[in-house]
Every structure is written in structure tokens, then in C-alpha cells.
Write a protein that holds these residues in place. Sequence first.
Motif, PDB file in Angstrom:
ATOM      1  N   UNK B  38      37.637  12.879  -5.113  1.00  0.00           N
ATOM      2  CA  UNK B  38      38.129  12.740  -3.752  1.00  0.00           C
ATOM      3  C   UNK B  38      38.911  11.440  -3.580  1.00  0.00           C
ATOM      4  N   UNK B  39      39.851  11.472  -2.663  1.00  0.00           N
ATOM      5  CA  UNK B  39      40.734  10.324  -2.463  1.00  0.00           C
ATOM      6  C   UNK B  39      39.925   9.098  -2.050  1.00  0.00           C
ATOM      7  N   UNK B  40      38.873   9.336  -1.300  1.00  0.00           N
ATOM      8  CA  UNK B  40      38.066   8.201  -0.831  1.00  0.00           C
ATOM      9  C   UNK B  40      37.514   7.423  -2.019  1.00  0.00           C
ATOM     10  N   UNK B  41      37.090   8.159  -3.087  1.00  0.00           N
ATOM     11  CA  UNK B  41      36.549   7.454  -4.253  1.00  0.00           C
ATOM     12  C   UNK B  41      37.591   6.564  -4.894  1.00  0.00           C
ATOM     13  N   UNK B  42      38.815   7.106  -5.028  1.00  0.00           N
ATOM     14  CA  UNK B  42      39.869   6.319  -5.666  1.00  0.00           C
ATOM     15  C   UNK B  42      40.141   5.055  -4.865  1.00  0.00           C
ATOM     16  N   UNK B  44      38.263   3.550  -2.618  1.00  0.00           N
ATOM     17  CA  UNK B  44      37.149   2.597  -2.580  1.00  0.00           C
ATOM     18  C   UNK B  44      37.040   1.839  -3.890  1.00  0.00           C
ATOM     19  N   UNK B  45      37.331   2.517  -5.011  1.00  0.00           N
ATOM     20  CA  UNK B  45      37.233   1.812  -6.284  1.00  0.00           C
ATOM     21  C   UNK B  45      38.244   0.689  -6.351  1.00  0.00           C
ATOM     22  N   UNK B  46      39.487   0.995  -5.923  1.00  0.00           N
ATOM     23  CA  UNK B  46      40.505  -0.049  -5.956  1.00  0.00           C
ATOM     24  C   UNK B  46      40.192  -1.156  -4.972  1.00  0.00           C
ATOM     25  N   UNK B  47      39.703  -0.761  -3.790  1.00  0.00           N
ATOM     26  CA  UNK B  47      39.395  -1.796  -2.794  1.00  0.00           C
ATOM     27  C   UNK B  47      38.294  -2.710  -3.290  1.00  0.00           C
ATOM     28  N   UNK B  48      37.311  -2.128  -3.953  1.00  0.00           N
ATOM     29  CA  UNK B  48      36.214  -2.972  -4.456  1.00  0.00           C
ATOM     30  C   UNK B  48      36.731  -3.933  -5.503  1.00  0.00           C
ATOM     31  N   UNK B  49      37.624  -3.459  -6.370  1.00  0.00           N
ATOM     32  CA  UNK B  49      38.181  -4.359  -7.392  1.00  0.00           C
ATOM     33  C   UNK B  49      38.935  -5.504  -6.740  1.00  0.00           C
ATOM     34  N   UNK B  50      39.736  -5.162  -5.730  1.00  0.00           N
ATOM     35  CA  UNK B  50      40.505  -6.213  -5.043  1.00  0.00           C
ATOM     36  C   UNK B  50      39.562  -7.186  -4.349  1.00  0.00           C
ATOM     37  N   UNK B  51      38.522  -6.641  -3.693  1.00  0.00           N
ATOM     38  CA  UNK B  51      37.589  -7.518  -2.992  1.00  0.00           C
ATOM     39  C   UNK B  51      36.865  -8.455  -3.934  1.00  0.00           C
ATOM     40  N   UNK B  52      36.497  -7.922  -5.118  1.00  0.00           N
ATOM     41  CA  UNK B  52      35.806  -8.774  -6.082  1.00  0.00           C
ATOM     42  C   UNK B  52      36.696  -9.935  -6.500  1.00  0.00           C
ATOM     43  N   UNK B  53      37.989  -9.652  -6.664  1.00  0.00           N
ATOM     44  CA  UNK B  53      38.887 -10.729  -7.076  1.00  0.00           C
ATOM     45  C   UNK B  53      39.066 -11.744  -5.958  1.00  0.00           C
ATOM     46  N   UNK B  54      39.069 -11.280  -4.691  1.00  0.00           N
ATOM     47  CA  UNK B  54      39.152 -12.235  -3.598  1.00  0.00           C
ATOM     48  C   UNK B  54      37.975 -13.210  -3.655  1.00  0.00           C
ATOM     49  N   UNK B  55      36.783 -12.654  -3.929  1.00  0.00           N
ATOM     50  CA  UNK B  55      35.610 -13.523  -3.999  1.00  0.00           C
ATOM     51  C   UNK B  55      35.770 -14.523  -5.132  1.00  0.00           C
TER      52      UNK B  55
END
Lengths: 315, 217
Positions: B38-42, B44-55
Motif C-alpha cells: 500500500x502507498x501508505x507503507x511506502x 511512511x518508510x521514506x518519512x521515517x528515514x527522513x525523520x531519523x536523519x533529521x534527528x
Amino acid sequence: QGGGSAVIDMENMDDTSGSSFEDMGEMHQRMKEEEEEEAEGEAGAGEEEDGEFLGMKGLRGQLGRQVADQMWQVGKRQASRAFSLYANIDILRPYFDVEPVQVRARLLESMIPVKMINFPQKIAGELYGPLMLVFTLVAILLHGMKTSDTIIREGTLMGTAIGTCFGYWLGVSSFMYFLAYLCNAQITMVQMLSLLGYGLFGHCITLFVTYNIHFHSLFYIFWLVVGGLSTLRMVAVLVSRTVGHTQRLILCGALAALHMLFLLYLHFAYHKVVEGILDTLEGPNMPPFQRVARDIPVVSNAVLNTTAKAIALTL
Amino acid sequence: FPGLADVSISQDIPVEGEITVPVGSHSPDEDYSTLDEPVKDTIMRDLKAVGKKFVHVMYPRKSSALLRDWDLWGPLVLCVSLALMLQGGSADSKDDGGPQFAEVFVIIWFGAVVITLNSKLLGGTISFFQSLCVLGYCVLPLTVAMLVCRLVLLVGAGTVSFIIRLIVVGAMFGWSTLASTAFLADSQPPNRKALVVYPIFLFYFVISWMILTFTPQ
């Protein structure tokens, strides 16, 4: 059916699908194996029937795919050759091979004129220092333009600053290299770029100080002393590499004029003119300066006239 | 080799087996298996990666997560938001606004490319896109500074607000430079770190200058 076997059944091959470039890379290996099998198959079929191959469609499809595959290979080879030729930044690598101590030493040396002009002086052909100095000059110029509320009608502040600084560095270097070629001076293009780039160190210092402390007399002192020192250094190095009085005169005159005038231009064209600077110059005939936003072309004429008058008054 | 002279296969051992070797199937469905999720999974996965890098940027430690899985989503988002916020701020002229959107965009990406080329030419071991990724992500503190400046300017535009903005922008500028240095300087030979740090310093200085001199119309 899943292609799970390494033995490929020729009759089940899809001949009518057009060859697509996207599949070519992956199918290349399989193609090699298929070719050998099909070569045997065709040879066998040709012996059995005269004018008609058993897999006529198979032959056309296979030929087409072979041609497409070859075109893909050739194209890939050409593209990678062109890329490695033009996009190879290793060409520039030797010019960036410096240590921080060397850069600092060269920066300080650029303000010290050499005394020995009968022996060709060594110029380091290095591009890191000059490039960083040009970018620093851009940053200082931006600061000066912003604090003076300069309005650029066509173009942007950033574009003007970058264009001015890089244009000066590359353009004047090329022009001086051309003159040096005419006057038989022993200098290469990279050395010229490097020499002129390090000469900008004096400009950076002068502008950094005078954009923040607005006294015209202070600027003139800096212009003469700092600008003069860096010009003398460049001129001495060039003179040491040229033979003949006329040639030396031409080169040095051109370089000195361009270098000093550039500093003058940078100061006046982009700098806030402060009211009451006349207290330092004391002239009864001088028109009062005004703090206005102004166009660049209009102000250059006014600047030239005022500068001439100011110099005449101080002398 | 005398011992091998009489090697032979005896008649009563049948030589048999399977010729067909099971090869891993390369059917397109299994290669791009993320196509069916599902598109939501894709997202969310990218958003989590981006968020981790922000941290990672906000608390710079010597970790290689930013370098290993580089992506340019974060820098794009930061660059676009910074350019949008900086657009059109100027004193009183109609012709020359502040830096326009395209100007900020070009400065950030062109500056990042120049710094990357410079660090590669100085003998760095980092790849082109990894360096772009790090420099782009380290614009985050300056974007936060821009937000704070805009809020402060809503309140008032006097000397006090200028001092507040100066302090905030200065602090964020230092943070950006330190963060990107922590990631990038390790890939250089040890005696040339200063040569790589200086252009980064200049790059973030120009961006900070654009933020500090922003005045809304």
C-alpha cells in the motif's frame, strides 16, 4: 511458466515480443546461451527444408534482438568513454593538492613584494586558494551591497556579486595571459589565475574593513597601502619573468591599473556613501552627499567626478 | 600420478541425476516487490528515514546512518521551505525584492555542488550524493532559525528584535557548520580538514546572511 530451468525450450520462446532496450542488459547473458542453441537448431532446420526455415518467426525475432543488443552495447561503450573523458575531475586534482600551512603562507606572501626581479620568481600553480578568495570576496560584496541598500534593476544581488568577482578573476587573468603571450613573458594560464587570485586577498581585507567603518580617508589609505602592496608583489613577479623594458612596462602598467581600479570600483559602486564625510576632506565647492538608493550606472559618473575632486583636494 | 591410472567408473553404479538446475527466478513481480504494498507503507518508510536523519542532524554524533543510506528528500523539503519563507522580503522597492525563490534554490544546490567537488578534489573518500545529502540535511537548523526570525518579526522590527535574530541565526549557523563538519571532515586526510571546513563555513554564512537580512514587506 516460471523459468526455473537452465535448459531453454526453443519452441516456447516468445518471438513476437519486440526487443526493448530495458531488457537488453539482463538478457545479454541468456542471449549468448540461446545463440549457440539456435544456431544448431537453424542449421538443422535448414538442412531439412529448402527455402523455409522451421522457425521463421524465431529467426526474425532473434535477429532483431541481436541487433538491438549490439546497439545497446555500442551505445553504452560510447557513453562511458565520453563520460570518463569529459567528466573526469581528476584533471583538476593536481591543482588542489595543498596543505593549510601552504595556503596561509601564500596568503601572507601575496602582500610582500619581492626584491629580486632579475631572477624568475616561482609561482605556485594552485587553484584552491584563489577560488576560496573569490568566494570570500563574493560574500563580502554581498554584505556591502545589502548594507548600502543597493538596488539592482536587472538581475539579482547574488548574480551581480558572483558575476563581478568571477568575471574579474577569469576575465582579467585571460587578458593578462594574452598580454603576457604578446610580451613573451614566461607564465602559464594556471599561474596567472593563481597570481591574480592571491592578489584578491588585499581586496578582501580592504573591503571587509571599509564596508564596516565608513571613512573615506580610511579607504584611501587602505587602497594605497594594501592594494599597493599586493599590486607591487604581482608586478614584481611578472617583471622577473619578462625580458625587455617595453614589455615589462606594458605588463606592469596594465596589471597595476586594472587591479587598483577594480578595488576603487568595488568600493564606490556598492557602498553606502555616508553623510558628512566631507568633514575629513574640507571642501567648500563639494556638493553634499545624500543617502539615497541609486542606480549603478548613474552613480559611476558621479563617483568618478567626485573621486577626481577629492584626490585633487587632498593633494 | 600412478595412483590415478586406473580410475574408472564401475558398471554397477548408475550415473544419473537431474540436469535441470533450479535457478532463482527473475520474474519482474518478485524483483520489485515493493510495488504491491500500500502507498501508505511506502510513504511512511521514506518519512521515517527522513525523520531519523533529521534527528541525527539535531544531535550530531559520529554515526554513519546519514552517509550510508543517503537520500535527497530531506534537503529538497528544507530547501523549498527555506526558499518559500525567504521570498519577496525587501525594504521598499518593487523591482528588486529580496532573494527570489529561484535564487535561493540555485545558491543552495550550486553551493553544495561546489563544496562537494572541492572536497573530492582535496582527496575525500565520500561520494558525490552522500556529500550533497549531508550538506542539505544540515540546512535544518537554519530553517528553524528562519521560522523563529519570521515569528520575531511579526512581533516587532526594532533593535531588540534584530539582536534576538542575530543571536538565534548565529547560534544556528554554528550548529549547522558543526553538524556538517562532524559528518564530512572524517572522510578527509587529517591534515586537510581546515581546507574542507572553510567553504562549508562560507556556504552557511551566506545562507545565514540571507536569513538575517530578511525584512518582510
